[in-house]
Scaffold this active site. Structure first.
Site, PDB file in Angstrom:
ATOM      1  CG  HIS A   1      -4.139   0.521  -8.133  1.00  0.00           C
ATOM      2  ND1 HIS A   1      -5.486   0.462  -7.857  1.00  0.00           N
ATOM      3  CD2 HIS A   1      -3.606   1.396  -7.237  1.00  0.00           C
ATOM      4  CE1 HIS A   1      -5.745   1.274  -6.863  1.00  0.00           C
ATOM      5  NE2 HIS A   1      -4.628   1.856  -6.456  1.00  0.00           N
TER       6      HIS A   1
ATOM      7  CG  ASP B   1       3.088   4.536  -3.950  1.00  0.00           C
ATOM      8  OD1 ASP B   1       3.026   5.688  -3.507  1.00  0.00           O
ATOM      9  OD2 ASP B   1       2.413   3.591  -3.518  1.00  0.00           O
TER      10      ASP B   1
ATOM     11  CG  HIS C   1      -2.087   0.822   1.269  1.00  0.00           C
ATOM     12  ND1 HIS C   1      -2.450   1.643   0.235  1.00  0.00           N
ATOM     13  CD2 HIS C   1      -2.999   1.062   2.264  1.00  0.00           C
ATOM     14  CE1 HIS C   1      -3.526   2.345   0.581  1.00  0.00           C
ATOM     15  NE2 HIS C   1      -3.875   2.020   1.800  1.00  0.00           N
TER      16      HIS C   1
HETATM   17  N1  ACO Z   1       4.994  -7.131 -10.324  1.00  0.00           N
HETATM   18  C1  ACO Z   1       4.847  -8.362 -10.888  1.00  0.00           C
HETATM   19  N2  ACO Z   1       3.690  -9.024 -10.959  1.00  0.00           N
HETATM   20  C2  ACO Z   1       2.608  -8.442 -10.439  1.00  0.00           C
HETATM   21  C3  ACO Z   1       2.655  -7.166  -9.824  1.00  0.00           C
HETATM   22  C4  ACO Z   1       3.908  -6.505  -9.778  1.00  0.00           C
HETATM   23  N3  ACO Z   1       4.022  -5.297  -9.207  1.00  0.00           N
HETATM   24  N4  ACO Z   1       1.430  -6.814  -9.378  1.00  0.00           N
HETATM   25  C5  ACO Z   1       0.618  -7.852  -9.696  1.00  0.00           C
HETATM   26  N5  ACO Z   1       1.336  -8.820 -10.348  1.00  0.00           N
HETATM   27  C6  ACO Z   1       0.788 -10.060 -10.914  1.00  0.00           C
HETATM   28  C7  ACO Z   1       0.468 -11.084  -9.845  1.00  0.00           C
HETATM   29  O1  ACO Z   1       1.584 -11.908  -9.561  1.00  0.00           O
HETATM   30  C8  ACO Z   1      -0.663 -11.838 -10.465  1.00  0.00           C
HETATM   31  O2  ACO Z   1      -0.129 -12.723 -11.442  1.00  0.00           O
HETATM   32  P1  ACO Z   1      -0.831 -14.154 -11.711  1.00  0.00           P
HETATM   33  O3  ACO Z   1      -2.188 -13.817 -12.255  1.00  0.00           O
HETATM   34  O4  ACO Z   1       0.081 -14.811 -12.683  1.00  0.00           O
HETATM   35  O5  ACO Z   1      -0.882 -14.839 -10.388  1.00  0.00           O
HETATM   36  C9  ACO Z   1      -1.438 -10.753 -11.209  1.00  0.00           C
HETATM   37  O6  ACO Z   1      -0.455  -9.743 -11.541  1.00  0.00           O
HETATM   38  C10 ACO Z   1      -2.564 -10.120 -10.403  1.00  0.00           C
HETATM   39  O7  ACO Z   1      -2.014  -9.710  -9.161  1.00  0.00           O
HETATM   40  P2  ACO Z   1      -2.816  -9.583  -7.813  1.00  0.00           P
HETATM   41  O8  ACO Z   1      -1.860  -9.740  -6.677  1.00  0.00           O
HETATM   42  O9  ACO Z   1      -4.006 -10.492  -7.853  1.00  0.00           O
HETATM   43  O10 ACO Z   1      -3.319  -8.101  -7.872  1.00  0.00           O
HETATM   44  P3  ACO Z   1      -3.917  -7.345  -6.654  1.00  0.00           P
HETATM   45  O11 ACO Z   1      -4.972  -6.475  -7.183  1.00  0.00           O
HETATM   46  O12 ACO Z   1      -4.264  -8.248  -5.542  1.00  0.00           O
HETATM   47  O13 ACO Z   1      -2.664  -6.482  -6.127  1.00  0.00           O
HETATM   48  C11 ACO Z   1      -1.123  -4.769  -5.724  1.00  0.00           C
HETATM   49  C12 ACO Z   1      -2.494  -5.146  -6.317  1.00  0.00           C
HETATM   50  C13 ACO Z   1      -1.021  -5.217  -4.266  1.00  0.00           C
HETATM   51  C14 ACO Z   1      -0.976  -3.249  -5.763  1.00  0.00           C
HETATM   52  C15 ACO Z   1      -0.025  -5.455  -6.559  1.00  0.00           C
HETATM   53  O14 ACO Z   1      -0.114  -5.051  -7.903  1.00  0.00           O
HETATM   54  C16 ACO Z   1       1.372  -5.174  -6.012  1.00  0.00           C
HETATM   55  O15 ACO Z   1       1.822  -5.874  -5.098  1.00  0.00           O
HETATM   56  N6  ACO Z   1       2.090  -4.147  -6.573  1.00  0.00           N
HETATM   57  C17 ACO Z   1       3.374  -3.776  -6.053  1.00  0.00           C
HETATM   58  C18 ACO Z   1       3.237  -2.941  -4.804  1.00  0.00           C
HETATM   59  C19 ACO Z   1       2.731  -1.537  -5.084  1.00  0.00           C
HETATM   60  O16 ACO Z   1       3.207  -0.833  -5.972  1.00  0.00           O
HETATM   61  N7  ACO Z   1       1.757  -1.102  -4.258  1.00  0.00           N
HETATM   62  C20 ACO Z   1       1.196   0.233  -4.339  1.00  0.00           C
HETATM   63  C21 ACO Z   1      -0.241   0.194  -4.720  1.00  0.00           C
HETATM   64  S1  ACO Z   1      -0.856   1.820  -4.988  1.00  0.00           S
HETATM   65  C22 ACO Z   1      -1.113   2.426  -3.423  1.00  0.00           C
HETATM   66  O17 ACO Z   1      -1.332   1.749  -2.465  1.00  0.00           O
HETATM   67  C23 ACO Z   1      -1.049   3.852  -3.318  1.00  0.00           C
END
Ligand code: ACO
Length: 432
Positions: A311, A368, A270
């Site tokens: 996201h 971010d 987050h």
């Molecule tokens: N890098 C690589 N792969 C990713 C990333 C990433 N940053 N984000 C998602 N994926 C992949 C997952 O591994 C998953 O792959 P799969 O379908 O093969 O299993 C798919 O994309 C979907 O991912 P989820 O985890 O289901 O997406 P979710 O909506 O739950 O997560 C989140 C969103 C937590 C923001 C995620 O994208 C992440 O961890 N990003 C990195 C951290 C980040 O930048 N957070 C800031 C968010 S914005 C904020 O809070 C202001």
């Protein structure tokens, strides 16, 4: 949202043939929702949605996101317009009260906030209890939670007047506390707020000023800071906002509730992501290593993710990320700096956006991705990044809390799918 639903959704149990009609509620925009509140009473089932991927937890008139189109509106106004043509104080007023202020309303609001910028002198003692190397988010959780002990004169959560006073106090005092957390970590004296300065300029003064010298915050930097605050002001029902609503639903005081929001924001999935982006860019170090890290991010057996990418809601560009990228260019130009991390970030973004893995999963840079680079250029240490996010998001949290308290729906109490043991006989210690 209408109270008298015209549309229904029929749900049938394939085993028993029992069925029930569930109301469909339309919002003013976005997908309609199926109202399952009476489902348990009617069919004896709960719904199951861990992570709230398809669950609306409340109704709200504050913020609207269309994740497919990359749209973010506060009270109907586009984030692009607010960032370019408004300022953070106006956005605070808008979120709290529902309309942009008139000139007189804005002057009064700014003077009210200014009136509350100082913290009780005893709060200084609180800081001294922390180690100098304490993470400033740990300090924020502790000190903001403790504010209720100092301002219990107006913490009746059922009084509209007290709720507004608490909102003003929180918006006004967060920069003071954040700057104190920074000063404490570098061993410099705390700076008193200067009420002749605007909100962002005063924060820069309390953070970077020293009592031995008189200096004026750079107005262009103050404007960039203000824009960063606008971009973080609210974002509908994300993890920290939902935490605030859940904590508030029990009737807890607003300072405790915001401390809960700060704790939730801290995590790297987050608000902690901006800190994690910079650590990741430092770890990558050089453009030649980007492909190696992209490969790691794509490997299902590797927990590494590209920080600042992806996201839960945006499946298109995060509109805030675009503005943040432009602001990064402006700030670096102004500072006469060329941060190699900005070049690295741009190249990483280009490579990832051409990669099938990221394209198919609709993973774009989020707010971010570029914010850390700007904040670093302004002179903030990495540990302060999430603190700045918390400061700016306080207005969103408190507005969401205020909205909930104006129309309370009882305590938030989710149900569960139980996967533990059924009832079993207790075995006395000697027989185990
Ligand atoms: N890098 C690589 N792969 C990713 C990333 C990433 N940053 N984000 C998602 N994926 C992949 C997952 O591994 C998953 O792959 P799969 O379908 O093969 O299993 C798919 O994309 C979907 O991912 P989820 O985890 O289901 O997406 P979710 O909506 O739950 O997560 C989140 C969103 C937590 C923001 C995620 O994208 C992440 O961890 N990003 C990195 C951290 C980040 O930048 N957070 C800031 C968010 S914005 C904020 O809070 C202001």
């Amino acid at each position: 949202m209408t109270d008298a639903p015209q549309k229904t959704f029929t749900l049938t149990n394939d085993q028993t043939g029992e069925s029930t009609k569930l109301p469909i509620l339309d919002g003013n925009d976005g997908p309609s929702v199926i109202d399952v509140r009476r489902l348990y009473g009617q069919l004896g089932h709960f719904t199951y949605d861990p992570g709230f991927r398809a669950t609306g937890s409340c109704d709200s008139a504050l913020t609207y996101i269309d994740g497919e189109q990359g749209i973010l509106l506060h009270r109907g106004y586009a984030i692009e317009d607010l960032a370019a043509r408004s300022d953070y104080m106006e956005v605070c007023y808008l979120l709290l009260h529902g309309e942009l202020p008139t000139g007189d309303q804005k002057t009064l609001f700014e003077s009210t906030i200014t009136h509350h910028t100082m913290v009780h002198d005893q709060i200084n003692n609180f800081f001294r209890g922390f180690r100098r190397d304490a993470h400033p988010m740990a300090i924020m959780c502790g000190v903001v939670g403790a504010l209720s002990a100092f301002y219990h004169d107006h913490t009746d959560v059922n009084s509209a007047e007290d709720r507004l006073i608490s909102a003003h106090r929180l918006i006004a005092k967060m920069p003071t506390i954040a700057a104190m957390a920074y000063k404490y970590s570098c061993g410099q004296p705390f700076m008193y707020p200067r009420n002749d300065l605007g909100y962002a300029a005063n924060f820069l003064h309390m953070t970077f000023g020293v009592p031995a010298e008189s200096s004026e915050p750079d107005p262009i930097l103050a404007r960039a800071m203000d824009k960063i605050f606008i971009l973080h002001a609210d974002h509908e029902q994300n993890a920290s906002t939902s935490t605030v609503r859940i904590a508030g639903s029990s009737g807890a005081n607003p300072y405790a509730v915001i401390a809960a929001g700060i704790a939730s924001l801290w995590g790297p999935a987050h608000g902690g992501a901006n800190e994690a982006v910079l650590s990741m860019l430092d770890e990558i170090g050089d453009k030649s290593r980007i492909n190696e890290f992209v490969k790691k991010a794509k490997d299902p057996d590797d927990s590494f993710r590209l920080m600042g990418f992806g996201h839960r809601v945006y499946k298109n560009f995060d509109p805030r990320a675009k503005i943040m990228k432009e602001t990064a260019d402006e700030v670096l130009d102004l500072m006469g700096m060329s941060d190699p991390r900005l070049e690295l970030a741009r190249e990483l973004e280009r490579i990832a956006l051409e990669d099938d893995y990221f394209v198919q999963r609709k993973l774009y840079p989020n707010v971010d991705f570029y914010s850390g680079i700007i904040l670093k250029a302004m002179g903030f240490p990495t540990e302060m990044f999430t603190v700045l996010f918390a400061m700016a998001r306080t207005v969103g949290w408190i507005s969401q809390w205020k909205e909930m308290m104006e129309n309370p729906d009882g305590i938030f109490r989710p149900r569960q799918l139980y996967t533990g043991h059924k009832h079993r006989p207790f075995v006395d210690l000697p027989k185990r």
